[in-house]
Design a protein around this motif. Structure first.
Motif, short mmCIF file in Angstrom:
data_model
loop_
_atom_site.label_atom_id
_atom_site.label_comp_id
_atom_site.label_asym_id
_atom_site.label_seq_id
_atom_site.Cartn_x
_atom_site.Cartn_y
_atom_site.Cartn_z
N HIS A 42 0.82 -1.21 0.00
CA HIS A 42 0.00 0.00 0.00
C HIS A 42 0.85 1.27 0.00
CE1 HIS A 42 -3.68 -2.30 0.59
NE2 HIS A 42 -3.13 -2.92 1.62
N SER A 43 1.91 1.29 0.79
CA SER A 43 2.72 2.50 0.90
C SER A 43 4.13 2.13 1.37
CB SER A 43 2.09 3.48 1.89
OG SER A 43 1.95 2.88 3.17
N GLY A 44 5.04 3.06 1.19
CA GLY A 44 6.42 2.82 1.59
C GLY A 44 7.17 1.97 0.57
N PRO B 241 7.25 -6.18 12.42
CA PRO B 241 8.04 -5.58 13.50
C PRO B 241 7.25 -5.57 14.80
CG PRO B 241 8.31 -4.31 11.49
CD PRO B 241 7.25 -5.34 11.21
N SER B 242 7.94 -5.78 15.91
CA SER B 242 7.24 -5.97 17.18
C SER B 242 8.02 -5.39 18.35
CB SER B 242 7.02 -7.47 17.42
OG SER B 242 8.26 -8.11 17.72
N GLU C 135 3.27 -1.73 10.62
CA GLU C 135 2.54 -2.00 9.39
C GLU C 135 3.38 -2.73 8.35
OE1 GLU C 135 0.65 0.86 11.82
OE2 GLU C 135 2.66 0.99 10.90
N SER C 136 4.69 -2.70 8.50
CA SER C 136 5.59 -3.36 7.56
C SER C 136 5.54 -4.87 7.77
CB SER C 136 7.03 -2.87 7.77
OG SER C 136 7.09 -1.46 7.73
N SER C 137 5.97 -5.60 6.77
CA SER C 137 6.00 -7.06 6.90
C SER C 137 7.14 -7.65 6.08
CB SER C 137 4.67 -7.68 6.44
OG SER C 137 4.49 -7.50 5.05
N ASN D 228 10.12 3.47 11.36
CA ASN D 228 9.43 3.55 12.65
C ASN D 228 9.84 4.83 13.37
OD1 ASN D 228 8.25 3.07 15.14
ND2 ASN D 228 9.84 1.63 15.79
N TYR D 229 8.97 5.84 13.34
CA TYR D 229 9.24 7.09 14.03
C TYR D 229 8.35 7.28 15.27
CZ TYR D 229 11.71 8.49 9.75
OH TYR D 229 12.57 8.57 8.69
#
Length: 203
Positions: free
Chosen positions: A13-15, A121-122, A139-141, A165-166
């Motif tokens: 979707h994004s990034g 990410p966790s 949201e990344s995978s 991740n900000y």
């Protein structure tokens, strides 16, 4: 180019994204089945991935939901601790963490057999914080896949929606993640994933 639409892999979707794949052609069906059995054993031995993929590759370790190191086949709800060459998450003592959110064995039309592990990410397992110990957002995978066709075996890693991740990190984490996102680190991770996919197929 657009991200490939792979069954079981989250949609882009994004990034940023990447499709990292390695394929080995094997015509003899008995040899194909034999090599895929070896590949399956390697694929589900997360703690030994570095042994197959070389000294310059990332080091993976499997943990349960309580944060205990484990030696078994991964399950949904387990976590991977990743030691990638270069700067790690400061609050996680230099490591990055992902949660296994899906383990799947459904095949597509051109596959005889397929296995998939999808991670996001966790936080550190067992911690009471919402701090995401990773340079990408929740949201990344990353989705790890092995498959067998009629005349090939294949390894792949698919990265989707790779956004720095900000938010769910501390001050130094935001600085680190900013430097990573602007410093060409994605090229390094792409090389890492290619080392992984090639390494699992190196018999």
């Amino acid at each position: 180019m657009k991200a490939k639409q792979i069954p079981g892999v989250p949609w882009q979707h994004s990034g940023a994204y990447h499709d990292t794949e390695s394929i080995k052609k094997i015509v003899a069906s008995d040899l194909l089945a034999q090599k895929f059995e070896i590949l399956k054993e390697r694929f589900f031995s997360i703690n030994h991935w570095k042994d197959y993929c070389g000294k310059g590759s990332a080091d993976f370790r499997l943990f349960d939901s309580g944060g205990s190191y484990i030696e078994r086949i991964p399950q949904k709800g387990d976590f991977m601790r990743i030691d990638i060459p270069g700067p790690g998450d400061i609050e996680a003592k230099g490591y990055d963490w992902v949660e296994i959110v899906l383990v799947d064995d459904h095949c597509s039309d051109d596959e005889l057999e397929r296995y998939l592990i999808c991670c996001r990410p966790s936080k550190i397992p067992g911690s009471n914080t919402d701090h995401i110990a990773h340079f990408y957002s929740r949201e990344s995978s990353s989705t790890f896949v092995i498959s067998r066709g009629h005349d090939f075996i294949k390894t792949a890693v698919y990265g989707r929606n790779e956004i720095p991740n900000y938010k769910k990190t501390g001050f130094w984490g935001r600085i680190r993640n900013f430097l990573i996102s602007t410093g060409g680190y994605t090229r390094i991770t792409k090389m890492q994933w290619k080392s992984y996919t090639d390494g699992l197929l190196d018999f």
